[in-house]
Every structure is written in C-alpha cells, then in structure tokens.
Design a protein around this motif. Structure first.
Motif, PDB file in Angstrom:
ATOM      1  N   THR A  93       0.539  -1.447  -0.199  1.00 44.62           N
ATOM      2  CA  THR A  93      -0.009  -0.176  -0.008  1.00 44.62           C
ATOM      3  C   THR A  93       0.622   1.179   0.142  1.00 44.62           C
ATOM      4  OG1 THR A  93      -0.103  -0.098   2.321  1.00 44.62           O
ATOM      5  CG2 THR A  93      -1.853  -1.228   1.373  1.00 44.62           C
ATOM      6  N   HIS A  94       0.617   2.702  -0.558  1.00 40.95           N
ATOM      7  CA  HIS A  94       0.960   3.305  -0.128  1.00 40.95           C
ATOM      8  C   HIS A  94       2.362   3.795  -0.755  1.00 40.95           C
ATOM      9  CE1 HIS A  94      -2.987   5.115   0.926  1.00 40.95           C
ATOM     10  NE2 HIS A  94      -2.826   4.553   1.327  1.00 40.95           N
ATOM     11  N   SER A  95       3.358   2.994  -2.100  1.00 39.92           N
ATOM     12  CA  SER A  95       4.298   2.584  -2.175  1.00 39.92           C
ATOM     13  C   SER A  95       4.686   3.718  -2.261  1.00 39.92           C
ATOM     14  CB  SER A  95       4.290   1.806  -2.743  1.00 39.92           C
ATOM     15  OG  SER A  95       4.206   1.463  -4.614  1.00 39.92           O
ATOM     16  N   ASP A  96       3.729   5.453  -3.213  1.00 40.93           N
ATOM     17  CA  ASP A  96       4.221   6.031  -3.955  1.00 40.93           C
ATOM     18  C   ASP A  96       4.662   7.462  -2.768  1.00 40.93           C
ATOM     19  OD1 ASP A  96       1.799   6.083  -2.792  1.00 40.93           O
ATOM     20  OD2 ASP A  96       1.056   7.755  -3.492  1.00 40.93           O
ATOM     21  N   LEU A  97       5.052   6.954  -1.394  1.00 37.50           N
ATOM     22  CA  LEU A  97       5.420   7.672  -0.140  1.00 37.50           C
ATOM     23  C   LEU A  97       6.758   7.244  -0.064  1.00 37.50           C
ATOM     24  CD1 LEU A  97       1.732   7.601   1.792  1.00 37.50           C
ATOM     25  CD2 LEU A  97       2.593   9.827  -0.078  1.00 37.50           C
ATOM     26  N   ILE A  98       7.299   5.815  -0.262  1.00 39.07           N
ATOM     27  CA  ILE A  98       8.342   5.317   0.317  1.00 39.07           C
ATOM     28  C   ILE A  98       9.068   6.447  -1.112  1.00 39.07           C
ATOM     29  CG2 ILE A  98       9.754   3.616   0.139  1.00 39.07           C
ATOM     30  CD1 ILE A  98       7.733   2.211   0.934  1.00 39.07           C
ATOM     31  N   PRO A  99       9.744   7.337  -0.305  1.00 39.04           N
ATOM     32  CA  PRO A  99      11.842   8.019  -1.141  1.00 39.04           C
ATOM     33  C   PRO A  99      11.996   6.885  -1.694  1.00 39.04           C
ATOM     34  CG  PRO A  99      11.367   8.322   1.690  1.00 39.04           C
ATOM     35  CD  PRO A  99      10.538   6.862   1.745  1.00 39.04           C
ATOM     36  N   SER A 100      13.288   7.827  -2.073  1.00 40.11           N
ATOM     37  CA  SER A 100      13.426   6.800  -3.349  1.00 40.11           C
ATOM     38  C   SER A 100      14.813   6.152  -3.059  1.00 40.11           C
ATOM     39  CB  SER A 100      13.491   7.976  -4.500  1.00 40.11           C
ATOM     40  OG  SER A 100      14.679   8.774  -4.283  1.00 40.11           O
ATOM     41  N   SER A 101      15.398   6.912  -1.860  1.00 44.77           N
ATOM     42  CA  SER A 101      16.383   6.591  -1.275  1.00 44.77           C
ATOM     43  C   SER A 101      15.805   5.228  -0.335  1.00 44.77           C
ATOM     44  CB  SER A 101      17.267   7.219  -0.555  1.00 44.77           C
ATOM     45  OG  SER A 101      16.438   7.606   0.439  1.00 44.77           O
ATOM     46  N   GLU A 102      14.826   4.788   0.414  1.00 42.29           N
ATOM     47  CA  GLU A 102      14.784   3.694   0.730  1.00 42.29           C
ATOM     48  C   GLU A 102      13.958   2.814   0.386  1.00 42.29           C
ATOM     49  OE1 GLU A 102      10.579   2.691   3.716  1.00 42.29           O
ATOM     50  OE2 GLU A 102      11.669   5.039   3.730  1.00 42.29           O
ATOM     51  N   LEU A 103      13.713   3.358  -1.336  1.00 47.02           N
ATOM     52  CA  LEU A 103      13.138   2.471  -2.644  1.00 47.02           C
ATOM     53  C   LEU A 103      14.843   1.625  -3.003  1.00 47.02           C
ATOM     54  CD1 LEU A 103      10.216   0.554  -3.580  1.00 47.02           C
ATOM     55  CD2 LEU A 103      10.732   2.875  -5.167  1.00 47.02           C
ATOM     56  N   SER A 104      15.755   1.964  -2.897  1.00 46.79           N
ATOM     57  CA  SER A 104      17.105   2.240  -4.173  1.00 46.79           C
ATOM     58  C   SER A 104      17.696   1.298  -2.872  1.00 46.79           C
ATOM     59  CB  SER A 104      17.871   3.130  -3.723  1.00 46.79           C
ATOM     60  OG  SER A 104      17.199   3.730  -4.959  1.00 46.79           O
ATOM     61  N   ALA A 105      17.301   1.344  -1.937  1.00 52.09           N
ATOM     62  CA  ALA A 105      18.232   0.371  -0.855  1.00 52.09           C
ATOM     63  C   ALA A 105      17.131  -0.917  -0.655  1.00 52.09           C
ATOM     64  CB  ALA A 105      17.944   0.780   0.670  1.00 52.09           C
ATOM     65  N   LEU A 106      16.149  -0.800  -1.181  1.00 51.39           N
ATOM     66  CA  LEU A 106      15.211  -2.623  -0.816  1.00 51.39           C
ATOM     67  C   LEU A 106      15.971  -3.133  -1.783  1.00 51.39           C
ATOM     68  CD1 LEU A 106      11.779  -0.923   0.186  1.00 51.39           C
ATOM     69  CD2 LEU A 106      13.844  -2.570   1.489  1.00 51.39           C
ATOM     70  N   GLN A 107      15.665  -1.926  -3.156  1.00 48.12           N
ATOM     71  CA  GLN A 107      15.895  -2.762  -4.486  1.00 48.12           C
ATOM     72  C   GLN A 107      16.734  -3.130  -4.467  1.00 48.12           C
ATOM     73  OE1 GLN A 107      15.498   0.411  -6.438  1.00 48.12           O
ATOM     74  NE2 GLN A 107      12.786   0.207  -7.154  1.00 48.12           N
ATOM     75  N   ALA A 108      18.319  -2.896  -4.272  1.00 49.35           N
ATOM     76  CA  ALA A 108      20.166  -3.399  -3.629  1.00 49.35           C
ATOM     77  C   ALA A 108      20.198  -3.876  -2.694  1.00 49.35           C
ATOM     78  CB  ALA A 108      20.980  -3.203  -2.905  1.00 49.35           C
ATOM     79  N   ILE A 109      18.547  -5.020  -2.254  1.00 52.87           N
ATOM     80  CA  ILE A 109      18.677  -6.033  -1.409  1.00 52.87           C
ATOM     81  C   ILE A 109      17.930  -7.691  -2.168  1.00 52.87           C
ATOM     82  CG2 ILE A 109      18.049  -7.044   0.953  1.00 52.87           C
ATOM     83  CD1 ILE A 109      18.191  -4.281   1.956  1.00 52.87           C
ATOM     84  N   ALA A 110      17.023  -7.285  -2.590  1.00 54.02           N
ATOM     85  CA  ALA A 110      15.628  -7.508  -3.538  1.00 54.02           C
ATOM     86  C   ALA A 110      14.890  -7.689  -4.328  1.00 54.02           C
ATOM     87  CB  ALA A 110      15.409  -9.004  -2.257  1.00 54.02           C
ATOM     88  N   PRO A 111      14.199  -8.104  -5.056  1.00 53.90           N
ATOM     89  CA  PRO A 111      13.121  -6.849  -6.051  1.00 53.90           C
ATOM     90  C   PRO A 111      11.641  -7.165  -4.870  1.00 53.90           C
ATOM     91  CG  PRO A 111      13.643  -9.566  -6.968  1.00 53.90           C
ATOM     92  CD  PRO A 111      14.290  -9.763  -5.375  1.00 53.90           C
TER      93      PRO A 111
END
Length: 655
Positions: free
Chosen positions: A531-549
């Motif tokens: 839910t509300h993925s648009d509210l997650i900062p890009s830096s936080e999203l990038s940190a997640l993407q570096a770990i797993a899809p």
C-alpha cells in the motif's frame, strides 16, 4: 522482598520472555494477590480510605508473601490499572452527577459491583474521594474533544461524561505530591501520568507487586489524536514544547489548526507523554519495591492505530529503557461479547497488531492473546454463526485455532542488525491464559519447539517514513479522516490473497543502520510494498532494490519467477527454515466463512537440492514423497474447510 530477584530473558529484559520458545502468559506473569484494590481509584486515592486494603497490615503481609512467591517462581507479580467509562459517576450515589441514569444501565450495575472492601462503589471512600476530586477539576483537567465538547459525545445532552484525564495533562503544583521526584531531566513539567505513577509506586511498596498491567483508560488515549485530547492546557503545553503559535479563539479552531499544520507532531506529542508515563511507572514501582519493574501495556487494533492512541514503540524505546516495557496485544477476533468477525473477515487480520508492531520497532517486546479451545471460543463462534451445528462449531474451533497459532507463533521479523527472529515472545491462551490447546494433536509442541531461523520467501515491507507522510497529509482533513498505511483490512487482503506466501515482516528499522544487504541470511527473496508505495522516498526504495526485487502488488509478487515458494488454487501460507535445519511450509485455507468448502492446490518450491525426499505433515505425521528436479518440486494438497497443513522437508533438501 530483598532476598528475591526478578526474572529476565536472555538479553536482560524484565520477565522470562523468549523468542526461541515463547512461554505461555501464565509462565511469565501473574496477578499479584492483594495488589489491586479493584479499579484505579482504589490505588490512586487509597490514602483517603480508612478501609483500604493497602492499610490492612495482615492483607499487605499476605500480598508481600504472594509477590515474593511469584518472583521465586520466575513470574512477574503485577497489579492492574483499569477503570470504566462510567467509573466517576458510579463512584458517587445515583443522581449525584446526572439526574436520570436510565439511559446508562451500566452505571447502576457497575456501582453495585462494589470494590474489594465495599459492597458498592459509592461506599468506598477511595472511590468517592477520587470522583469528587475529578469532578471538581473537570473543567480544568478533563479531556476535550476536537469540537471542544466532553467525551463521549453521545452523553452530552444529559451531562454524561467519562471525566477522563489524559496522562499528558500538566498539573498545578497544588495537585502534585510534595515528595514526587521526576526521573527525567529533559522535561520538568509534572503531568498527570507522573502523579498516577507516584501513587502506583506507593501501593507497590505495600503489596510487593513489581509489575503493572494497563488496560482500559490507562493503556493509551481512549480516543485517537485526531479527536482528543484538545484540552486547552494540553494544547498550550504542545505549543510550548514544539514552538508553535496556534491560531484560533476556540478549541475547535485550534484543533483544526493543529491537524492542518502540525498533525504528526501532535501525534508525536501524545506518544511522548505516554512514553513518559510508562517510564514513570517503571521508575516509581522499581524505586518503591527495590526491584526492577515491568509495565505490561494492553494493545489492540493495528500498529499505526496504536500510535494515534499515543503508543508508539519507536517513541517508547527512545524515551525509556525498553527492557521495562512489554506490549500484550488482544488479538481475539471471535468473541461473544464483542463485535466478532464480520462477513468476510478472517482472524489472520489480527496479526496486523503485534507482528507489524514488532517489525516496526524490533526493540519492543510483543505478545499475543489469541483464541484457545474453551467455552469463550465456542460461544464466540455461535455468536458469529448462530445457525452452525454443534459438530461444525467444534470443527471450526479446532481448525481455526490451528491457523491462528501457527500464524502468530511462526511469524518472523528482521531487527536493526540483521537479526532474524520470531515476532512475538509470549502467548496467552485466551484471557488470563485460561484456555487450552492440548486437544489439538502436536500443536503446542510444534509452535513452541520449532523456531524460525532463516527466511524462505518474500517479506511484507512497512515504511514508517511512508506511515508518517500519509498520517500528516490525511490528518489535515479532520477527525476520522486519517488514513493508515496498513490496517487490518489491508493486512487480511494481502495474507488471504493466495498470491503472497508471507510470514516474514520487515520495516525500515532493518535499513536504518545500513545493515541488511543482498545475500545476507536474513534477506528475503523479494519485498512486497502493498500500500502507498508512492510515499516511500527514492533512497529507501533503492536500498530495498539493492537487497531483493521490490513489487507493489500481490499480483506482481505472484508473477515473479524463481521465488522459493508459491501457492496455487487459492491456498495461502508461508515458509521458513527452522533452527534444526528443516524447511517448514505452512499451507492454510483462506476462508473463515460458515459456507467454506475444501480447496485443492499446490505448493511450488524452488531453489532446492535435486533428489528424493520425504515431506512430513506435522499435525498427522503422514508423509509424501517429493522429487526435486532442476531445483523445483510441486506438492499437491487438498485443504478441508478452514484447515491448515504444515509440511517439513529435511535440511538436505535446501542446504
């Protein structure tokens, strides 16, 4: 009392909690005999009563012995802190507060229930003195709602009020005991919570109880922060602490300004005040007993909703030593005296409380009070399904309890330092741990002895940054308009979709110190931001993407290829690697409806070691042969209505 010690867990937290083998509540804490004089007035104003049990030397000697005996057994003896909405009115004679009580039948019954030392509440001097003090100070101290009126709104026409004083209320010097000593140095204002804690400490010195269990009207604000408490004294204190000049000539105007311009800070303020209260309780009880104290806080609903009630785990651990605090969640959804399950609802929704709270702030300890096989559950089922036959009630109870217990006890989280563990550390079999699960073959042994050690599959991700953004934006719309990042409805939709094989829950706490990385043992196979993925900062999203899809819907998660675990046919569940190395797969039916029927589906496993293995269903000990080829295998299953299956594959299958 000086010859006994207080039990701790493996890391020094107060109370014998365990993430390795969560104890039943009755092996963790017990009501301290004689430590509670009924509701909170009996403790807060015991000095005003010549008949108080706290002034009875033989009674207190027995209480001290009971506390000592409990401590010697490794239990936390606790007193209670609870009142009812009508307690002030019921503590005075009929007609003293409102002339006609006929619209409120509970008042007469509550008054007649009496106290431990009086046949009726209005003949207990402590209760009478408490009620008179509150009424005399009502205009100054009692809760005001968003519109400036009293709480609850429904009672205003005939003068009915809860006369509730928030723990955040700054008190006049005349209402502060002369020997009260604050333990904090950052804020020297004395709040009602400090004085409340002072008197509970005085009572603990007499009874020897080293714990306090908070519930109705003490476990947090009885209303969310978008509605209360907007008492002018509290508004003024908030403005001073946060440096605001608040516009408006009325409470309603000022409340509107606060929610529009300072919503999340307003919530933070109430959370800080309740954290002060919890810390003061632990400090006062500890100082008066000479032993480390534990605050046992009753929680309910879901994690962010508790924050709106003034209880935020992150604020607590930054205000006090978290070893003195424990959150006990009321997760019972099937009750005859409550609303119970509405159409389409499932008990899995209750995990949105303790499990998300544990992931959101890993340093707070959480426990679950859940359904067990007892008459309370039977009556609750009959209340929800009045046309269900007795045999079906028995079947539903057994199967739904299996679902509830494996889902709560095997849910797992990631901490700040890649520390993978169970989410909860104590479990209660119904209220007072008075229920039983032994009639369900193997259940108790399975949930306590099989301990999750590594993830096997994706994780549901919770961002406090997104939570705060959504909270602050929607508070601007006024009362009842706040939106939540992940409420119980959202949680149920995800968990019962058949497309999200999730038992792993991670928040931004796992990212905050930059510890969780790709390839770590605690790394999930994917992150679901539902839910509300648009509210997650890009830096936080990038940190997640570096770990797993990272995916933002259950459909997208289901479409990912190469995931370790997938279910088909509407089957729901999750998997994990146990401490003994076995791969554990939970497969459960998604429906709690009376007309549910059996479903047939498959468990699809990937990333395994090629070979032939035996999968054992742990409730029945039946087996199925499994052949892994190309790292993949499929297990066909049929789930009878409401049921759960648990399969174990040997460590060799995945090592």
């Amino acid at each position: 009392m000086s010859t006994v010690t207080v039990a701790t867990d493996a890391t020094g937290n107060i109370g014998a909690t365990s993430y390795t083998k969560p104890p039943f509540y009755s092996n963790f804490a017990i009501v301290g005999w004689g430590s509670t004089q009924g509701l909170t007035p009996g403790t807060l104003f015991f000095e005003s009563s010549s008949i108080s049990g706290f002034k009875n030397s033989s009674w207190m000697a027995a209480a001290q012995q009971a506390s000592s005996d409990a401590l010697s057994k490794g239990l936390i003896p606790y007193c209670g802190a609870q009142r009812w909405e009508d307690s002030v009115i019921a503590s005075l004679p009929a007609g003293a507060v409102i002339s006609d009580e006929s619209n409120y039948p509970n008042i007469a019954s509550d008054r007649a229930a009496g106290t431990p030392v009086a046949s009726t509440m209005d003949t207990d001097p402590a209760y009478v003195a408490w009620a008179k003090w509150i009424i005399a100070n009502a205009d100054k101290y009692c809760m005001k709602m968003y519109d400036g009126g009293t709480y609850p709104q429904s009672g205003r026409t005939d003068g009915y009020s809860a006369f509730h004083i928030s723990m955040a209320m700054p008190l006049d010097a005349a209402d502060v005991p002369s020997d009260l000593v604050l333990t904090r140095t950052n804020d020297t204002t004395v709040y009602y919570g400090d004085v409340f804690a002072y008197w509970y400490g005085k009572a603990a010195a007499l009874s020897g109880a080293t714990g306090v269990a908070l519930s109705d009207f003490t476990d947090g604000n009885p209303y969310t922060a978008d509605w209360a408490d907007f008492n002018p004294r509290i508004i003024a204190r908030f403005a001073t602490l946060y440096g605001y000049t608040i516009s408006g000539s009325t409470i309603a105007d000022q409340a509107t300004w606060i929610l529009q311009h300072a919503g999340s800070n307003w919530v933070d303020f109430h959370c800080t005040m309740y954290s002060y209260f919890f810390n003061a309780l632990a400090a006062e009880i500890g100082r008066n007993t000479g032993l480390s104290a534990l605050v046992i806080d009753q929680c309910g609903s879901w994690a962010q909703n508790r924050r709106l009630n003034g209880v935020d785990g992150r604020k607590i651990v930054r205000t006090m030593n978290s070893k003195y605090y424990f959150a006990g969640w009321d997760c019972k959804t099937i009750q005859s005296d409550r609303l119970g399950l509405k159409a389409g609802q499932h008990p899995i929704r209750a995990l949105a409380g303790p499990i998300i709270a544990a992931a959101r702030e890993p340093y707070t300890r959480n426990g679950s009070n859940i359904e067990a096989l007892d008459n309370t559950l039977t009556q609750g089922i009959k209340g929800n399904y009045p046309t269900m036959s007795d045999s079906d009630v028995s079947e539903f109870a057994t199967k739904i309890v299996k679902q509830i217990w494996v889902s709560h006890l095997w849910a797992h989280i990631c901490g700040y330092y890649r520390d993978f563990r169970r989410a909860i550390c104590v479990v209660s079999r119904d209220y007072w741990d008075a229920g039983d699960i032994s009639a369900i073959t193997n259940l108790q042994t399975l949930v306590q002895d099989i301990c999750p050690a590594k993830p096997f599959g994706p994780a549901l991700y919770y961002s406090v940054t997104a939570e705060r953004s959504l909270e602050n934006t929607t508070l601007k719309n006024g009362p009842y308009e706040v939106q939540y990042l992940l409420d119980t409805d959202d949680f149920q939709t995800i968990m019962n979709s058949g497309k999200a094989p999730i038992g792993y829950f991670i928040s931004d706490a796992a990212l905050s110190k930059g510890n969780l990385r790709n390839g770590d043992a605690a790394a999930p196979s994917a992150f679901l931001i539902a839910t509300h993925s648009d509210l997650i900062p890009s830096s936080e999203l990038s940190a997640l993407q570096a770990i797993a899809p990272v995916v933002t819907s259950v459909d997208a998660l289901d479409a990912l290829t190469g995931q370790p675990l997938k279910f088909t046919g509407g089957v729901c569940g999750f998997g994990f690697i146990a401490a003994d190395g076995r791969l554990i797969i939970v497969a459960r039916h998604p429906s709690a409806a009376q007309n549910a029927t059996s479903i047939t589906g498959t468990i699809v496993l990937n990333g395994l070691v090629n070979g032939s293995y035996t999968a054992t269903e742990l409730f029945t000990n039946s087996t199925v042969s499994v052949t892994v080829s190309g790292g993949t295998t499929t297990i066909s299953i049929t789930l009878s209505r409401w049921d759960t299956l648990v399969y174990a594959l040997p460590a060799a299958a995945h090592s």
